[in-house]
Design a protein around this motif. Structure first.
Motif, PDB file in Angstrom:
ATOM      1  N   THR A 174      -7.301  -6.936  -7.113  1.00 39.97           N
ATOM      2  CA  THR A 174      -7.068  -5.826  -8.042  1.00 39.97           C
ATOM      3  C   THR A 174      -7.620  -6.152  -9.423  1.00 39.97           C
ATOM      4  OG1 THR A 174      -5.096  -5.107  -6.838  1.00 39.97           O
ATOM      5  CG2 THR A 174      -5.284  -4.407  -9.133  1.00 39.97           C
ATOM      6  N   ARG A 215       6.333  -9.010  -1.749  1.00 37.40           N
ATOM      7  CA  ARG A 215       5.632  -7.741  -1.518  1.00 37.40           C
ATOM      8  C   ARG A 215       6.614  -6.620  -1.221  1.00 37.40           C
ATOM      9  NH1 ARG A 215       2.112  -8.844   4.020  1.00 37.40           N
ATOM     10  NH2 ARG A 215       3.811  -9.045   5.509  1.00 37.40           N
ATOM     11  N   SER A 238      -0.708 -12.489  -2.362  1.00 35.32           N
ATOM     12  CA  SER A 238      -1.293 -12.508  -3.706  1.00 35.32           C
ATOM     13  C   SER A 238      -2.809 -12.328  -3.696  1.00 35.32           C
ATOM     14  CB  SER A 238      -0.935 -13.805  -4.433  1.00 35.32           C
ATOM     15  OG  SER A 238      -1.426 -14.927  -3.727  1.00 35.32           O
ATOM     16  N   GLY A 295      -4.985  -1.708  -6.032  1.00 33.02           N
ATOM     17  CA  GLY A 295      -3.627  -2.004  -6.472  1.00 33.02           C
ATOM     18  C   GLY A 295      -2.635  -0.866  -6.330  1.00 33.02           C
ATOM     19  N   GLU A 324      -3.470  -9.025  -5.228  1.00 30.82           N
ATOM     20  CA  GLU A 324      -3.291  -9.022  -6.684  1.00 30.82           C
ATOM     21  C   GLU A 324      -4.557  -9.535  -7.359  1.00 30.82           C
ATOM     22  OE1 GLU A 324       1.540  -9.882  -6.574  1.00 30.82           O
ATOM     23  OE2 GLU A 324       0.154 -11.495  -7.086  1.00 30.82           O
ATOM     24  N   PHE A 366      -0.433  -5.060 -12.234  1.00 31.34           N
ATOM     25  CA  PHE A 366      -1.804  -5.456 -11.931  1.00 31.34           C
ATOM     26  C   PHE A 366      -2.759  -4.272 -12.075  1.00 31.34           C
ATOM     27  CE2 PHE A 366       0.760  -8.731 -10.074  1.00 31.34           C
ATOM     28  CZ  PHE A 366       0.021  -9.886 -10.263  1.00 31.34           C
ATOM     29  N   VAL A 406       0.864  -4.181  -4.215  1.00 34.04           N
ATOM     30  CA  VAL A 406       0.509  -4.878  -5.445  1.00 34.04           C
ATOM     31  C   VAL A 406       1.366  -4.320  -6.576  1.00 34.04           C
ATOM     32  CG1 VAL A 406      -1.346  -5.354  -7.089  1.00 34.04           C
ATOM     33  CG2 VAL A 406      -1.837  -5.247  -4.644  1.00 34.04           C
ATOM     34  N   ARG A 407       1.974  -5.206  -7.341  1.00 38.26           N
ATOM     35  CA  ARG A 407       2.871  -4.765  -8.408  1.00 38.26           C
ATOM     36  C   ARG A 407       2.129  -3.904  -9.437  1.00 38.26           C
ATOM     37  NH1 ARG A 407       5.117 -10.704  -9.588  1.00 38.26           N
ATOM     38  NH2 ARG A 407       3.145 -11.211  -8.539  1.00 38.26           N
ATOM     39  N   THR A 443       7.847  -5.131  -4.391  1.00 38.32           N
ATOM     40  CA  THR A 443       6.906  -4.144  -4.914  1.00 38.32           C
ATOM     41  C   THR A 443       7.105  -2.805  -4.227  1.00 38.32           C
ATOM     42  OG1 THR A 443       5.298  -5.867  -5.418  1.00 38.32           O
ATOM     43  CG2 THR A 443       4.459  -3.621  -5.216  1.00 38.32           C
ATOM     44  N   ARG A 486      -6.055  -3.748 -14.722  1.00 38.87           N
ATOM     45  CA  ARG A 486      -7.300  -3.823 -13.945  1.00 38.87           C
ATOM     46  C   ARG A 486      -8.539  -3.534 -14.798  1.00 38.87           C
ATOM     47  NH1 ARG A 486      -9.550  -3.267  -8.697  1.00 38.87           N
ATOM     48  NH2 ARG A 486     -11.117  -1.628  -8.493  1.00 38.87           N
ATOM     49  N   ALA A 526       0.667 -11.079 -13.621  1.00 38.96           N
ATOM     50  CA  ALA A 526      -0.539 -10.272 -13.855  1.00 38.96           C
ATOM     51  C   ALA A 526      -1.240 -10.701 -15.132  1.00 38.96           C
ATOM     52  CB  ALA A 526      -0.172  -8.795 -13.912  1.00 38.96           C
TER      53      ALA A 526
END
Length: 347
Positions: free
Chosen positions: A262, A23, A256, A330, A259, A157, A153-154, A26, A161, A240
């Motif tokens: 998201t 995290r 996660s 996200g 994630e 993702f 959240v990367r 990110t 979405r 993702a």
């Protein structure tokens, strides 16, 4: 003005897992996107994760040991060349934060509200903890950012979405299941849950995600060689995409979870540690996951009920998808990065 230099001190290890570092990676990328220079204190466990997942523009400062006392001393020395600090470790408290930062702005990522912290910005991405829980634990002038709106959240993702939520709205039967129990596969939990899933999987495909050199890897590779339903993915780069393609997930209760929210991925959430229990219960109470606690004596039975029930009910799967997607968009990392860089700039 020159770009601010930020040092991240995050924890990792066989019992801790890799979620803190993931995290913070990110967040590091969000800080880089806004013009900061970022480096990690890289103890051996942290360096192993960075080797697999960090982009080349993220720096490193070597640390010989992950022990909190030794790491603190290394960080004190390293922090002299930086303008601000990020801390993400349950094993460091306010005393360590002050010793390392020495008056520089600090951001502390927390999940527990169980000890004194020292920073200008405190981020608690998990729900169930309120501002009052930090009374007496943080400086009076610290800013709190609490809840999934600030989950790291990367970006990938958020990109997927809309596509993922559109597909899940079709309420189709479960055809692809994802098992993702964390980078370190604590206690060989991946093999344990896969053993329970296989007799209840039917014709669905199963993607098993593992970190490198985990307890379950050899057994899962052997299983994949003889069962055409099973595919094993080690040190996945594009998680993702795997989540977006899945119809159902069995996953741990670490970072996660956001994630999965998201992407609206319906989940049997398996609680592996005390710090995952609160968020798991909160998500279950909001109708966003089905819950099974690996620490409980009736885990096998409760897991079987949850997984079998979802495999048999597309409507239940769709409800979990919709509820989970409501909880996180996200975009937390850019929000936190902007707030922290404003604090750094004021200094």
């Amino acid at each position: 003005m020159s770009a601010p230099r930020i040092l991240i001190v995050a924890d990792a290890g066989p019992e801790i897992g890799g979620g803190h570092v993931m995290r913070c990676l990110t967040l590091a990328q969000a800080l880089r996107a806004k013009g900061a220079e970022v480096a990690f204190m890289a103890s051996p466990p942290v360096a192993g994760i960075l080797d697999l997942f960090a982009p080349p523009d993220i720096g490193r400062v070597a640390a010989r040991d992950a022990d909190p006392a030794i790491l603190t001393q290394h960080a004190v020395e390293a922090a002299e060349g930086f303008d601000a600090l990020v801390f993400d470790s349950f094993r460091l408290d306010a005393q360590a934060h002050r010793a390392i930062a020495r008056g520089k702005p600090a951001l502390v990522v927390d999940d527990l509200a169980d000890r004194a912290l020292d920073g200008k910005l405190i981020v608690e991405p998990d729900p169930g903890i309120e501002a009052m829980d930090y009374d007496g634990l943080i400086p009076s002038d610290a800013r709190l950012m609490i809840g999934p709106d600030y989950a790291f959240v990367r970006p990938r993702f958020a990109e997927l979405r809309h596509e993922a939520l559109t597909r899940r709205a079709a309420r189709a039967p479960v055809k692809r299941v994802l098992a993702a129990m964390g980078l370190t596969d604590v206690g060989g939990i991946t093999a344990r849950v896969v053993d329970r899933m296989l007799p209840r999987l039917g014709d669905a495909a199963l993607d098993v995600v593992l970190g490198p050199d985990t307890a379950s890897e050899a057994r899962m590779q052997t299983l994949a060689a003889r069962d055409p339903r099973v595919s094993v993915h080690v040190a996945v780069k594009d998680m993702a995409a795997l989540m977006a393609q899945a119809d159902l997930c069995v996953g741990a209760g670490g970072a996660s979870v956001w994630e999965r929210c998201t992407l609206g991925l319906p989940t049997v959430l398996v609680v592996l540690a005390d710090n995952q229990a609160g968020v798991g219960k909160w998500l279950a109470n909001h109708g966003a996951v089905d819950l099974a606690d690996a620490r409980a004596p009736d885990f096998d039975a409760s897991f079987d009920r949850a997984f079998t029930g979802l495999m048999r009910s597309p409507d239940r799967v769709a409800r979990l998808a919709a509820k989970s997607a409501e909880l996180c968009d996200g975009l937390g990392a850019p929000r936190v990065a902007e707030a922290f860089l404003e604090i750094v700039a004021r200094r």
